[in-house]
Design a protein around this motif. Structure first.
Motif, PDB file in Angstrom:
ATOM      1  N   TYR A  80      23.617-121.998 -30.070  1.00 56.00           N
ATOM      2  CA  TYR A  80      24.762-121.080 -29.937  1.00 56.00           C
ATOM      3  C   TYR A  80      25.547-120.999 -31.242  1.00 56.00           C
ATOM      4  N   PHE A  81      25.927-122.157 -31.796  1.00 54.24           N
ATOM      5  CA  PHE A  81      26.757-122.160 -32.995  1.00 54.24           C
ATOM      6  C   PHE A  81      26.041-121.504 -34.175  1.00 54.24           C
ATOM      7  N   SER A  82      24.765-121.789 -34.345  1.00 53.66           N
ATOM      8  CA  SER A  82      24.035-121.220 -35.479  1.00 53.66           C
ATOM      9  C   SER A  82      23.863-119.712 -35.320  1.00 53.66           C
ATOM     10  N   THR A  83      23.641-119.252 -34.070  1.00 53.58           N
ATOM     11  CA  THR A  83      23.454-117.816 -33.836  1.00 53.58           C
ATOM     12  C   THR A  83      24.764-117.053 -33.985  1.00 53.58           C
ATOM     13  N   ILE A  84      25.861-117.582 -33.434  1.00 47.61           N
ATOM     14  CA  ILE A  84      27.138-116.872 -33.535  1.00 47.61           C
ATOM     15  C   ILE A  84      27.628-116.861 -34.982  1.00 47.61           C
ATOM     16  N   ALA A  85      27.271-117.883 -35.755  1.00 42.35           N
ATOM     17  CA  ALA A  85      27.626-117.879 -37.182  1.00 42.35           C
ATOM     18  C   ALA A  85      26.967-116.697 -37.886  1.00 42.35           C
ATOM     19  N   LEU A  86      25.706-116.440 -37.570  1.00 39.32           N
ATOM     20  CA  LEU A  86      25.018-115.296 -38.170  1.00 39.32           C
ATOM     21  C   LEU A  86      25.645-113.982 -37.720  1.00 39.32           C
ATOM     22  N   PHE A  87      26.001-113.908 -36.430  1.00 36.96           N
ATOM     23  CA  PHE A  87      26.670-112.710 -35.930  1.00 36.96           C
ATOM     24  C   PHE A  87      27.983-112.471 -36.688  1.00 36.96           C
ATOM     25  N   LEU A 104      32.684-109.939 -28.311  1.00 39.37           N
ATOM     26  CA  LEU A 104      32.372-110.606 -27.042  1.00 39.37           C
ATOM     27  C   LEU A 104      30.887-110.497 -26.716  1.00 39.37           C
ATOM     28  N   ILE A 105      30.307-109.332 -27.001  1.00 36.25           N
ATOM     29  CA  ILE A 105      28.865-109.153 -26.787  1.00 36.25           C
ATOM     30  C   ILE A 105      28.084-110.106 -27.682  1.00 36.25           C
ATOM     31  N   GLY A 106      28.569-110.267 -28.929  1.00 35.30           N
ATOM     32  CA  GLY A 106      27.918-111.197 -29.852  1.00 35.30           C
ATOM     33  C   GLY A 106      27.922-112.614 -29.306  1.00 35.30           C
ATOM     34  N   HIS A 107      29.056-113.032 -28.753  1.00 38.51           N
ATOM     35  CA  HIS A 107      29.137-114.369 -28.160  1.00 38.51           C
ATOM     36  C   HIS A 107      28.200-114.484 -26.958  1.00 38.51           C
ATOM     37  N   GLY A 108      28.134-113.423 -26.163  1.00 35.38           N
ATOM     38  CA  GLY A 108      27.237-113.446 -25.013  1.00 35.38           C
ATOM     39  C   GLY A 108      25.780-113.600 -25.421  1.00 35.38           C
ATOM     40  N   LEU A 109      25.380-112.850 -26.454  1.00 35.62           N
ATOM     41  CA  LEU A 109      24.006-112.951 -26.948  1.00 35.62           C
ATOM     42  C   LEU A 109      23.739-114.316 -27.574  1.00 35.62           C
ATOM     43  N   ALA A 110      24.761-114.872 -28.243  1.00 38.25           N
ATOM     44  CA  ALA A 110      24.605-116.186 -28.866  1.00 38.25           C
ATOM     45  C   ALA A 110      24.420-117.279 -27.819  1.00 38.25           C
ATOM     46  N   PRO A 114      19.727-118.953 -26.997  1.00 33.85           N
ATOM     47  CA  PRO A 114      19.293-120.346 -26.860  1.00 33.85           C
ATOM     48  C   PRO A 114      18.824-120.686 -25.447  1.00 33.85           C
ATOM     49  N   VAL A 115      19.449-120.062 -24.437  1.00 31.30           N
ATOM     50  CA  VAL A 115      19.023-120.303 -23.053  1.00 31.30           C
ATOM     51  C   VAL A 115      17.595-119.796 -22.847  1.00 31.30           C
ATOM     52  N   ILE A 116      17.304-118.595 -23.364  1.00 34.54           N
ATOM     53  CA  ILE A 116      15.947-118.055 -23.272  1.00 34.54           C
ATOM     54  C   ILE A 116      14.967-118.978 -23.991  1.00 34.54           C
ATOM     55  N   SER A 117      15.380-119.450 -25.169  1.00 33.98           N
ATOM     56  CA  SER A 117      14.545-120.377 -25.929  1.00 33.98           C
ATOM     57  C   SER A 117      14.271-121.648 -25.131  1.00 33.98           C
ATOM     58  N   PHE A 118      15.297-122.139 -24.428  1.00 34.43           N
ATOM     59  CA  PHE A 118      15.149-123.341 -23.619  1.00 34.43           C
ATOM     60  C   PHE A 118      14.228-123.100 -22.428  1.00 34.43           C
ATOM     61  N   LEU A 119      14.423-121.984 -21.733  1.00 37.54           N
ATOM     62  CA  LEU A 119      13.617-121.691 -20.543  1.00 37.54           C
ATOM     63  C   LEU A 119      12.152-121.470 -20.883  1.00 37.54           C
ATOM     64  N   THR A 120      11.897-120.901 -22.062  1.00 33.56           N
ATOM     65  CA  THR A 120      10.514-120.662 -22.486  1.00 33.56           C
ATOM     66  C   THR A 120       9.930-121.842 -23.258  1.00 33.56           C
ATOM     67  N   SER A 128      12.959-117.133 -34.653  1.00 33.97           N
ATOM     68  CA  SER A 128      12.499-115.772 -34.950  1.00 33.97           C
ATOM     69  C   SER A 128      13.627-114.763 -34.753  1.00 33.97           C
ATOM     70  N   LEU A 129      14.401-114.944 -33.673  1.00 29.47           N
ATOM     71  CA  LEU A 129      15.515-114.040 -33.407  1.00 29.47           C
ATOM     72  C   LEU A 129      16.603-114.187 -34.473  1.00 29.47           C
ATOM     73  N   GLN A 130      16.842-115.417 -34.924  1.00 22.81           N
ATOM     74  CA  GLN A 130      17.810-115.620 -35.994  1.00 22.81           C
ATOM     75  C   GLN A 130      17.313-115.002 -37.298  1.00 22.81           C
ATOM     76  N   ALA A 131      16.013-115.103 -37.542  1.00 22.51           N
ATOM     77  CA  ALA A 131      15.443-114.477 -38.733  1.00 22.51           C
ATOM     78  C   ALA A 131      15.614-112.962 -38.676  1.00 22.51           C
ATOM     79  N   LEU A 132      15.500-112.387 -37.471  1.00 22.39           N
ATOM     80  CA  LEU A 132      15.700-110.951 -37.297  1.00 22.39           C
ATOM     81  C   LEU A 132      17.149-110.569 -37.630  1.00 22.39           C
ATOM     82  N   LEU A 133      18.104-111.421 -37.226  1.00 21.89           N
ATOM     83  CA  LEU A 133      19.498-111.189 -37.576  1.00 21.89           C
ATOM     84  C   LEU A 133      19.692-111.210 -39.091  1.00 21.89           C
TER      85      LEU A 133
END
Length: 197
Positions: A80-87, A104-110, A114-120, A128-133
């Protein structure tokens, strides 16, 4: 425990740089109230939190806490922290073109990524998603005339790219990008300190 010492040292230095950059830009933001500066410095605050979570995770690994327990407790907030930092870095470039709802949408995606990453069970998916950002941010940088501020952003994104490369399975594969990361941190901080005089 000894195996993780170089990584622990790198992480402590990285957290120190992030907090130093955050506090170094405080006066400039308080004087100007410029939203771009706010998002930029908040991005480094979140980067600092991400590196701090990484530090805790390394300690947990050193004490051989089961991965099944450590992964959700520490990797989810790290993601979460690493993704929201990029956002927030992206927000600092395009703040004129969005509303608070976008943040707020950015925080939601952040939170979601990671939840999707955890579930998969795929840490590579989050990377990969962070690289896309990063790619989106680079497009925003070069869409307009490259100024010294935008070159600073470019250094930040190079820094985060090196961070993504430093999550390899072996210390030998992480040493070079982590060393380069510290050099880039030094350059970023020195430039900010020079401009803030």
């Amino acid at each position: 425990m000894l195996f993780t010492f170089p990584e622990l040292l790198f992480t402590v230095i990285a957290v120190s740089f992030c907090l130093a950059i955050y506090y170094r830009t405080k006066e400039s933001y308080e004087l100007t109230k410029y939203p771009g500066i706010k998002y930029f410095r908040d991005a480094f605050l979140f980067f600092g939190f991400a590196y701090a979570m990484r530090f805790v995770l390394l300690l947990v690994r050193a004490f051989e806490v089961p991965r099944s327990l450590a992964f959700p407790i520490f990797l989810l907030p790290l993601g979460y922290f690493s993704t929201i930092a990029l956002f927030y870095l992206v927000f600092s470039l395009v703040w004129k073109h969005f509303s608070q709802r976008t943040v707020l949408i950015g925080h939601g995606l952040a939170v979601l990524l990671p939840v999707i990453s955890f579930l998969t069970r795929s840490h590579e998916l989050l990377l990969s998603l962070q690289a896309l950002l990063l790619v989106v941010a680079l497009v925003l940088i070069f869409r307009e005339k490259v100024t010294r501020i935008r070159m600073l952003y470019l250094l930040v994104f190079v820094l985060w790219l090196l961070t993504l490369l430093s999550v390899g399975p072996r210390w030998g594969m992480r040493f070079i990008p982590q060393t380069l990361s510290l050099l880039v941190f030094t350059v970023i901080y020195s430039k900010i300190a020079k401009w803030m005089k």
